[in-house]
Design an enzyme around this catalytic site. Structure first.
Site, mmCIF file in Angstrom:
data_model
loop_
_atom_site.group_PDB
_atom_site.id
_atom_site.type_symbol
_atom_site.label_atom_id
_atom_site.label_comp_id
_atom_site.label_asym_id
_atom_site.label_seq_id
_atom_site.Cartn_x
_atom_site.Cartn_y
_atom_site.Cartn_z
ATOM 1 N N ASP A 202 0.833 -1.150 0.055
ATOM 2 C CA ASP A 202 0.052 -0.111 -0.012
ATOM 3 C C ASP A 202 0.914 1.280 0.076
ATOM 4 O O ASP A 202 1.750 1.590 0.816
ATOM 5 C CB ASP A 202 -0.968 -0.100 1.284
ATOM 6 N N HIS A 374 -4.186 4.457 6.598
ATOM 7 C CA HIS A 374 -3.132 3.755 5.659
ATOM 8 C C HIS A 374 -1.638 4.045 6.337
ATOM 9 O O HIS A 374 -1.307 5.217 6.906
ATOM 10 C CB HIS A 374 -2.994 4.340 4.389
#
Lengths: 558, 558
Positions: A202, A374
């Site tokens: 990610d 994130h």
């Protein structure tokens, strides 16, 4: 910026081919295919939400072209978590072959099953949990707990005879998560020690320095904002953010307030999360909107969607006074969400509207009511150092995020030549610890608009952009087949150009004259006559109005 | 959110009437009128740039309605500084009466004169400087130095027999500005001691805690980025930011590089600034674009516009490979600018494009290459405390900024009832230290589109938004006047809907049948027949495509 397109050579037995189909160069429509010995495994199958240069588009899908003729070879789709950008395109894939197995955690599968129900599809599913090992044909899968802004997210470690790949899905490394389910660094350490050939991680926050704060820090802020609020509190958040909603329920309960869930997706998702035990609803805290009207304002919290200023969502309708809840002085609005780039104007317009009605608006800019889902740069560095991957392919990000993630890898010692900043359709082969780019497919955007999938083209979008900037003028004329004389019209219609149609009185005689001149010169062809009309009107509108509306001439011979 | 509109009573002699015409509820089109004893003074006359819900609009002007019939009573327009949102509407005002005197500093007037030259207007001007006192009819004006992101900005203190008003224009309180011209707090102190009846101040950064950093902090960052750059450096900034350009010139000079100015407004503005001594060009540092091609890449800095991702500006064209400068690995791009809300998608698209070409992109997010031009909350608190105004009217901001600014005033002790969060067209009367709202005018947005001013309406914009979302379908039919039989058509045209026009084959017979049925039932009226066509096509497109394009039917009797 067209890349050089080239078709990869036929895949050799025993080599693993990895093709990111979506999610590289964009935040959304995440999808990667893994192929070895004739079998294909897919990780994620999400949608992308359109930007303002893609007007009117509902959704954007990954381009399924590379797998369209290989549907029978797909052995399953691993869904890392239940966000739209990872599961939203599954219904469109299953329309091609409904019995492709879906593999994911309990919550992830519950969310995709609810979505598929709307499409009248009952999927084949395989529920997995962290620690589970599954052999799917030539793929050995290990599922690893990761922490994200939705519960029950999983990374997947894919081992084949060609080598081992770890795909994180979306994740962060909150060390004090509400559900105490941390990203499993022990598993990462073990995989690192065994030897990791390729790490796909990610990239969303790779360009954010430091560490994402803990979700747990938000609770006390919510609680104190609610405690100080003299009247109603309306909290807006993403409809799948179970832990955020949990904190709102807890804060409301602590302040002796009841909570009303608002918005279809919020009600549906929290129902699923509560049924499965992911959301722990304090006793009697949830009430129905109808019952809420009987309670005093300072006993209520509304939990809604619409934090991105979406015009049809509850919160925007409140700001525009188009909702039964009439916002006024003393009401408090909390936007417990990020501000997704591109939504700023809409969100600020909504905030201004709510403030004009007298509300106090609390948001990320003035209070700690949101943290990202994130991993930031600091967290990614931990991952690189514990994994020591041989090769790195950053995923889930725009170019700027992918480059930032690649630079982190390089800083921890991954050789630059083993760090790949790729794009959708870049094809990689992995064997014996070596990764090579072997092809670049020509993949497009697949637009969903209404019931159409893939019918809207870039040319249509270009037309829409011109129409939105300038409007159009259509001119209809019927001419005599023999003489070229104008029989009917010119009938002029315009939209988005000027309200007063008398403005066109000036150009009508010019069009007639131009057509008659053309006829005298022997022009009879429709297309040529349409060009005459277009040129005449175009020249007039440019000279008289300094504008360039779309001009749509229709000349018919009768 | 419509406000209650009411017309103010006739202005009494000796009372000062203050009407913000623009800039309240928006960042842009700043303009305020001051009237006493039949004479009107205007402060600023700027433009607003459209947002995405105002597609195709070039500029938005203040609504001049309140002064249209009072042009002869205007004794002058004070221009606080040379930014577009403060001077950009002057040409449109002077078209109504060309001899309205413009009052401003040397640089401000030079910039507006250059702009007016393009409109072929030579204005009457009065040059003023900090410390100057001017009597203009019933208004005594004192001009006060303020620091901003353009040199030579002025606040204006307006004294009349009704009381004293201080209008800051745009400002911040950089204590170490490049030109050592600080916001004159001594003058503020003196005005505060004499007694200030109304303070109107810049609200842009009122919701930003703390203090705006010093412009001077940027120089060393620019210098070190340039020093480390292996190839060309391209810096993008606003074309009027003289001090930013100064720092780029100095940093280039220190690194033995030459600078090429790019973009029409950059070249023009820096020419003016250099001629007037505001920009000090190090010896031989500026060179022509043509000569630059003969220098090695690591000896060059390009200074350009386009920091907001404007599609036609130099930088976006480079990102899209539509510029003669071909960006490649080793090039460094510095965005020395803010990211104006609403431009994020365009700017990030540009950054991604530049990075994909191999460039290193340095921006506010990853290096200290920009500071704001506006006072943050901490600076505004200094102003409130030194001025101790009796009344406060925050200007220059959206609702959220105005509210934040008002809250700062209240925190320093200004009574809440003397703190006014107003909007465009709110009318205030000042007398003997008391300010009252006495009216609310109904002012609109005046859209400039091509050569048209005020012709584009909200209805046109709504049409454009629908066209951009959905496209349109136009249907032309000619029917027999007597029988109602379809003679020509239906001829269907569509744009932004679907490329393949064969899609309409299915609806053509439905339209013919619907028209013939209507004719049988005796319907002959064009408008009614158009409704029949609209309904038929609308129902078909909704059922078959789940879409709602604009439908434009034209039925003609022949």
């Amino acid at each position: 910026m067209p890349s050089t397109i080239y078709t990869p050579a036929k895949l050799k037995p025993g080599t693993l081919r990895i093709t990111p189909i979506g999610g590289l160069g964009e935040i959304g429509r995440n999808m990667t295919t893994f192929e070895i010995d004739g079998k294909i495994l897919i990780v994620d199958c999400g949608v992308l939400f359109p930007e303002e240069h893609q007007p009117g588009v509902d959704l954007i899908l990954p381009d399924f072209t590379p797998i369209k003729d290989r549907l029978q070879d797909i052995i399953g789709v691993v869904l890392t978590h239940g966000h739209e950008d990872h599961i939203g395109a599954v219904p469109y894939l299953l329309k091609l072959r409904p019995d492709i197995p879906l593999i994911g955690s309990t919550l992830t599968l519950a969310l995709i099953e609810a979505k598929l129900k709307e499409h009248r599809i009952v999927p084949y599913t395989l529920t997995v949990a962290e620690g589970d090992l599954e052999r799917m044909g030539p793929f050995d899968l290990e599922f690893i707990a990761v922490n994200h802004s939705i519960p029950d997210a999983l990374a997947v470690c894919i081992t084949t005879k060609a080598g081992t790949v770890l795909h994180t899905g979306d994740f962060k490394m909150d060390q004090l998560p509400l559900d105490e389910r941390i990203t499993d660094l022990r598993a990462f350490a073990r995989i690192g020690e065994t030897g990791l050939d390729l790490f796909m991680s990610d990239s969303t926050n790779a360009d954010v320095p430091g560490f994402t704060p803990n979700e747990r820090d938000i609770g006390p802020v919510l609680e104190s904002v609610i405690a100080r609020s003299p009247r109603r509190v309306i909290v807006a958040s993403f409809s799948s953010h179970v832990h955020r909603v949990q904190q709102v329920l807890d804060a409301a309960y602590a302040n002796d307030r009841k909570v009303v869930l608002m918005g279809r997706s919020m009600v549906r998702n929290m129902g699923i999360a509560a049924d499965l035990g992911y959301l722990k609803v304090p006793k009697d805290v949830l009430i129905d909107a109808k019952k809420a009207v009987n309670l005093p304002d300072n006993k209520l919290v509304y939990m809604s969607t619409g934090s991105q200023g979406e015009p049809m969502a509850v919160l925007s309708r409140m700001a525009n006074q188009e909702h039964q809840i009439v916002i006024g002085k003393g009401d408090t609005i909390i936007l417990a969400s990020s501000l997704i780039p591109g939504n700023e104007n809409g969100v600020y317009r909504m905030i201004n509207g709510l403030m004009k009605l007298g509300a106090n608006v609390v948001h990320k800019g003035n209070a700690k009511v949101h943290v990202s889902g994130h991993a930031a740069a600091g967290e990614l560095l931990y991952c690189y150092n514990i994994l020591k991957p041989k090769n790195v392919l950053p995923v889930h990000g725009e170019q700027r995020h992918l480059v930032a993630n690649a630079n982190l890898a390089i800083q921890t010692g991954v050789p630059e030549e083993n760090t790949f900043v790729a794009e959708d359709g870049t094809v990689f082969d992995l064997k014996d610890g070596y990764v090579h780019q072997v092809g670049q497919l020509d993949l497009g955007f697949v637009y969903v608009d209404g019931s159409s999938v893939g019918e809207i083209t870039e040319a249509d979008l270009k037309d829409r952009r011109i129409l939105s900037e300038e409007g159009f003028i259509s001119i209809f004329v019927a001419v005599d087949k023999q003489t070229g004389k104008v029989l009917v019209g010119p009938e002029i219609q315009a939209r988005g150009f000027a309200e007063d149609e008398a403005v066109f009185d000036a150009v009508v005689p010019q069009v007639i004259k131009a057509l008659e001149d053309a006829a005298k010169n022997g022009t009879r062809d429709n297309v040529a006559l349409q060009q005459v009309v277009r040129r005449t009107v175009g020249r007039w509108v440019n000279t008289q109005h300094r504008r360039k509306p779309m001009i749509v001439p229709v000349v018919i011979e009768a």
